[in-house]
Write a protein that holds these residues in place. Structure first.
Motif, PDB file in Angstrom:
ATOM      1  N   LEU A 244     143.181  80.560  61.184  1.00 22.55           N
ATOM      2  CA  LEU A 244     142.809  81.742  61.942  1.00 22.55           C
ATOM      3  C   LEU A 244     141.810  81.357  63.026  1.00 22.55           C
ATOM      4  O   LEU A 244     141.194  80.295  62.978  1.00 22.55           O
ATOM      5  N   PRO A 245     141.622  82.220  64.021  1.00 21.14           N
ATOM      6  CA  PRO A 245     140.656  81.898  65.077  1.00 21.14           C
ATOM      7  C   PRO A 245     139.232  81.855  64.528  1.00 21.14           C
ATOM      8  O   PRO A 245     138.904  82.560  63.563  1.00 21.14           O
ATOM      9  N   PRO A 246     138.364  81.058  65.125  1.00 21.86           N
ATOM     10  CA  PRO A 246     136.947  81.102  64.775  1.00 21.86           C
ATOM     11  C   PRO A 246     136.409  82.521  64.903  1.00 21.86           C
ATOM     12  O   PRO A 246     136.918  83.326  65.696  1.00 21.86           O
ATOM     13  N   ALA A 247     135.366  82.818  64.127  1.00 18.99           N
ATOM     14  CA  ALA A 247     134.862  84.188  64.071  1.00 18.99           C
ATOM     15  C   ALA A 247     133.345  84.208  64.099  1.00 18.99           C
ATOM     16  O   ALA A 247     132.685  83.301  63.588  1.00 18.99           O
ATOM     17  N   HIS A 248     132.817  85.270  64.704  1.00 22.59           N
ATOM     18  CA  HIS A 248     131.411  85.633  64.523  1.00 22.59           C
ATOM     19  C   HIS A 248     131.402  87.066  64.015  1.00 22.59           C
ATOM     20  O   HIS A 248     132.020  87.955  64.624  1.00 22.59           O
ATOM     21  N   ILE A 249     130.704  87.290  62.902  1.00 18.35           N
ATOM     22  CA  ILE A 249     130.724  88.575  62.216  1.00 18.35           C
ATOM     23  C   ILE A 249     129.300  89.108  62.135  1.00 18.35           C
ATOM     24  O   ILE A 249     128.389  88.385  61.741  1.00 18.35           O
ATOM     25  N   MET A 250     129.129  90.389  62.491  1.00 24.13           N
ATOM     26  CA  MET A 250     127.811  91.017  62.511  1.00 24.13           C
ATOM     27  C   MET A 250     127.874  92.305  61.705  1.00 24.13           C
ATOM     28  O   MET A 250     128.666  93.200  62.007  1.00 24.13           O
ATOM     29  N   SER A 251     127.060  92.398  60.676  1.00 24.62           N
ATOM     30  CA  SER A 251     127.006  93.589  59.835  1.00 24.62           C
ATOM     31  C   SER A 251     125.610  94.185  59.867  1.00 24.62           C
ATOM     32  O   SER A 251     124.629  93.497  60.157  1.00 24.62           O
ATOM     33  N   ALA A 252     125.528  95.493  59.579  1.00 25.70           N
ATOM     34  CA  ALA A 252     124.251  96.201  59.557  1.00 25.70           C
ATOM     35  C   ALA A 252     123.704  96.220  58.139  1.00 25.70           C
ATOM     36  O   ALA A 252     124.445  96.411  57.164  1.00 25.70           O
ATOM     37  N   GLU A 253     122.384  96.044  58.016  1.00 29.80           N
ATOM     38  CA  GLU A 253     121.763  95.939  56.697  1.00 29.80           C
ATOM     39  C   GLU A 253     121.983  97.188  55.857  1.00 29.80           C
ATOM     40  O   GLU A 253     122.281  97.099  54.654  1.00 29.80           O
ATOM     41  N   TYR A 254     121.855  98.378  56.451  1.00 36.62           N
ATOM     42  CA  TYR A 254     121.973  99.640  55.710  1.00 36.62           C
ATOM     43  C   TYR A 254     123.333 100.283  55.986  1.00 36.62           C
ATOM     44  O   TYR A 254     123.442 101.352  56.569  1.00 36.62           O
ATOM     45  N   ASP A 255     124.374  99.592  55.562  1.00 33.12           N
ATOM     46  CA  ASP A 255     125.753  99.996  55.828  1.00 33.12           C
ATOM     47  C   ASP A 255     126.559  99.780  54.551  1.00 33.12           C
ATOM     48  O   ASP A 255     126.489  98.693  53.957  1.00 33.12           O
ATOM     49  N   PRO A 256     127.315 100.767  54.106  1.00 32.81           N
ATOM     50  CA  PRO A 256     128.086 100.569  52.868  1.00 32.81           C
ATOM     51  C   PRO A 256     129.106  99.448  52.947  1.00 32.81           C
ATOM     52  O   PRO A 256     129.517  98.929  51.905  1.00 32.81           O
ATOM     53  N   GLN A 280     122.253  92.292  60.603  1.00 37.40           N
ATOM     54  CA  GLN A 280     121.350  92.914  61.561  1.00 37.40           C
ATOM     55  C   GLN A 280     120.371  93.817  60.801  1.00 37.40           C
ATOM     56  O   GLN A 280     120.718  94.905  60.342  1.00 37.40           O
ATOM     57  N   LEU A 281     119.152  93.334  60.670  1.00 37.95           N
ATOM     58  CA  LEU A 281     118.163  93.968  59.799  1.00 37.95           C
ATOM     59  C   LEU A 281     117.693  95.310  60.368  1.00 37.95           C
ATOM     60  O   LEU A 281     117.492  95.463  61.576  1.00 37.95           O
ATOM     61  N   GLY A 282     117.531  96.269  59.468  1.00 42.15           N
ATOM     62  CA  GLY A 282     117.028  97.579  59.845  1.00 42.15           C
ATOM     63  C   GLY A 282     118.051  98.511  60.431  1.00 42.15           C
ATOM     64  O   GLY A 282     117.736  99.676  60.712  1.00 42.15           O
ATOM     65  N   HIS A 283     119.278  98.051  60.605  1.00 42.33           N
ATOM     66  CA  HIS A 283     120.313  98.845  61.271  1.00 42.33           C
ATOM     67  C   HIS A 283     121.191  99.600  60.281  1.00 42.33           C
ATOM     68  O   HIS A 283     121.345  99.204  59.126  1.00 42.33           O
ATOM     69  N   ILE A 284     121.804 100.680  60.781  1.00 43.22           N
ATOM     70  CA  ILE A 284     122.839 101.409  60.068  1.00 43.22           C
ATOM     71  C   ILE A 284     124.156 101.196  60.800  1.00 43.22           C
ATOM     72  O   ILE A 284     124.213 100.624  61.891  1.00 43.22           O
ATOM     73  N   HIS A 285     125.211 101.692  60.220  1.00 44.67           N
ATOM     74  CA  HIS A 285     126.531 101.609  60.817  1.00 44.67           C
ATOM     75  C   HIS A 285     126.532 102.383  62.146  1.00 44.67           C
ATOM     76  O   HIS A 285     126.299 103.588  62.176  1.00 44.67           O
ATOM     77  N   GLY A 286     126.775 101.669  63.240  1.00 45.19           N
ATOM     78  CA  GLY A 286     126.862 102.318  64.537  1.00 45.19           C
ATOM     79  C   GLY A 286     125.615 102.243  65.390  1.00 45.19           C
ATOM     80  O   GLY A 286     125.668 102.540  66.597  1.00 45.19           O
ATOM     81  N   SER A 287     124.490 101.855  64.821  1.00 46.92           N
ATOM     82  CA  SER A 287     123.251 101.869  65.601  1.00 46.92           C
ATOM     83  C   SER A 287     123.147 100.698  66.574  1.00 46.92           C
ATOM     84  O   SER A 287     122.220 100.648  67.382  1.00 46.92           O
ATOM     85  N   SER A 288     124.086  99.779  66.541  1.00 49.54           N
ATOM     86  CA  SER A 288     124.081  98.676  67.506  1.00 49.54           C
ATOM     87  C   SER A 288     124.185  99.182  68.941  1.00 49.54           C
ATOM     88  O   SER A 288     123.783  98.489  69.879  1.00 49.54           O
ATOM     89  N   ALA A 289     124.719 100.382  69.122  1.00 46.86           N
ATOM     90  CA  ALA A 289     124.909 100.914  70.470  1.00 46.86           C
ATOM     91  C   ALA A 289     123.645 101.516  71.061  1.00 46.86           C
ATOM     92  O   ALA A 289     123.608 101.806  72.261  1.00 46.86           O
ATOM     93  N   PHE A 290     122.595 101.698  70.269  1.00 46.67           N
ATOM     94  CA  PHE A 290     121.442 102.489  70.708  1.00 46.67           C
ATOM     95  C   PHE A 290     120.482 101.649  71.560  1.00 46.67           C
ATOM     96  O   PHE A 290     119.295 101.514  71.269  1.00 46.67           O
ATOM     97  N   THR A 291     120.997 101.096  72.623  1.00 39.54           N
ATOM     98  CA  THR A 291     120.251 100.114  73.411  1.00 39.54           C
ATOM     99  C   THR A 291     119.118 100.728  74.226  1.00 39.54           C
ATOM    100  O   THR A 291     118.204 100.011  74.642  1.00 39.54           O
ATOM    101  N   LYS A 292     119.163 102.015  74.475  1.00 36.79           N
ATOM    102  CA  LYS A 292     118.096 102.650  75.255  1.00 36.79           C
ATOM    103  C   LYS A 292     116.817 102.782  74.438  1.00 36.79           C
ATOM    104  O   LYS A 292     115.701 102.806  74.989  1.00 36.79           O
TER     105      LYS A 292
END
Length: 319
Positions: A244-256, A280-292
Motif C-alpha cells: 500500500l502507499p506510505p501513510a501519515h495518520i493523525m488522530s485527535a486525543e479526545y476522539d472515540p 494531536q493532544l487536546g483535540h476532539i474530532h473535527g477541531s483540526s479546522a479551528f485555525t482562527k
C-alpha cells in the motif's frame, strides 16, 4: 494532556445528533448550516489559489461532481484527491468549509486538489462512495495532461469518513491494479466498523462525536452485518496490508476513533508499509479546522501540509 481550554465551552453548544434520523434532507441542511457558521467563526480565511472549477464525471448509475483547485504557480503539479467527512451520510464539497481546507492544501503544498462529491447513504449505501472515489481517481489519471498534473505523484487524503474512503481506495486500487497512489494522508480516520478500538468506549461520550452517532452512521451506511468486516468498509480489518502507499495518520486525543488511527499505523508498519502516526493532544474530532482560534489547529494543518510537501520533494524529477 487536558482538553484544549477553547473546546470546553464549545462542546456545551454543539448540537447533538439524534439516535435516528427521520428526514435525511433536513439533517443535511441543518448540518451544512452549522458547518457554515463554524467556518465563519473558527477558520482562518482561505489562501488564494489560481483557479477553482467544477466538473461532472459519470459513475455507476449516475454522475458526481468534482471541485478542482489549482495553486497559483506553474505546473505540472502533484495531485491530491480529497474526501470530505460527514459520517458517509452528510457533508459536501460545495461548502465554505471544504473550500478553505482544499485551498489551504493547494496553496500550502503547491498541488492540484480534486475534491470528490461522492454519493451518500442511505440513498447510496456501501460501496457506492468508494466506487465514486475510484471513478474520480481514474478520471484524474486519464486527465493528467489536461490538468497540468503529474501522473507519478497522485496522493489521497481525507478526514473522518473521508479518511476511511481514502484508505479503502488505496486497498481497492492495489487489488484492481489501478493508478499508482504515492501517499495517503489520513486525518481522524474511522477504520473499523466492528468498533473494537478501546477509545470507542473511553471517549464515546462528552467529546462531540459519540459512540451512538457512530452506530447510527454504520446502520445507514452498511446494508448488512457482514459489511462491517469487509476490508473496503473497515480497512483496519484487512488481512493483507502489504504493497500500500506510505501513510501519515493523525488522530485527535479526545476522539472515540482515536485508536483506529494508531492501530492502522501499527498494522501498516508490520506489513512493511512506511507509516507514521501522531496523536494531536487536546483535540476532539473535527477541531483540526479551528485555525482562527487554536494554535494547535494551525500546527496540525502545517503537519499535514509538510507531509505532502515531503512526498512531493521526494518524488521531484532530478534536473
Amino acid at each position: 494532556m487536558p482538553l484544549d481550554p477553547f473546546l470546553v465551552p464549545l462542546l456545551e453548544t454543539l448540537p447533538t445528533v439524534p439516535a435516528e434520523i427521520e428526514d435525511i434532507a433536513l439533517f443535511r441542511a441543518q448540518e451544512n448550516a452549522g458547518a457554515a457558521a463554524l467556518t465563519e467563526q473558527l477558520l482562518e480565511p482561505a489562501p488564494p489559489v489560481r483557479s477553482k472549477r467544477t466538473v461532472t464525471i459519470p459513475v455507476h448509475d449516475g454522475d458526481i461532481t468534482l471541485n478542482v483547485f489549482h495553486p497559483d504557480s506553474d505546473g505540472p503539479h502533484p495531485v491530491h484527491l480529497y474526501f470530505h467527512g460527514g459520517g458517509w451520510i452528510g457533508g459536501t464539497i460545495h461548502s465554505a468549509l471544504i473550500d478553505v481546507l482544499c485551498q489551504e492544501r493547494a496553496a500550502g503544498a503547491d498541488c492540484i486538489v480534486v475534491a470528490v462529491e461522492y454519493r451518500k447513504a442511505p440513498e447510496h449505501p456501501f460501496p457506492a462512495a468508494l466506487d465514486d472515489g475510484y471513478a474520480a481517481l481514474l478520471w484524474v489519471a486519464e486527465n493528467v495532461q489536461a490538468l497540468g498534473a503529474r501522473a507519478d505523484v497522485i496522493t489521497v487524503g481525507g478526514g473522518s469518513a473521508g479518511a476511511n474512503l481514502a484508505a479503502a481506495l488505496c486497498l481497492k486500487t492495489r487489488d484492481d491494479n489501478g493508478p499508482a497512489i504515492a501517499f495517503q494522508l489520513l486525518e481522524v480516520p474511522a477504520l473499523d466498523f466492528t468498533f473494537s478500538s478501546p477509545s470507542i468506549r473511553s471517549k464515546g461520550t462528552g467529546y462531540g462525536l459519540t459512540e451512538q452517532t457512530l452506530h447510527l452512521c454504520r446502520r445507514l451506511y452498511l446494508t448488512s452485518e457482514a459489511d462491517a468486516t469487509n476490508p473496503y468498509a473497515s480497512p483496519l480489518l484487512a488481512e493483507n496490508l502489504s504493497d500500500l502507499p506510505p501513510a501519515h495518520i493523525m488522530s485527535a486525543e479526545y476522539d472515540p476513533i482515536a485508536d483506529d488511527g494508531a492501530r492502522y499505523a501499527e498494522r501498516l508498519t508490520s506489513a512493511g508499509v512506511p507509516a507514521t502516526f501522531s496523536l494531536q493532544l487536546g483535540h476532539i474530532h473535527g477541531s483540526s479546522a479551528f485555525t482562527k482560534v487554536m494554535a494547535s489547529a494551525r500546527a496540525w494543518r502545517e503537519e499535514g501540509l509538510q507531509a505532502l510537501r515531503t512526498v512531493h520533494d521526494r518524488n521531484s524529477p532530478v534536473s
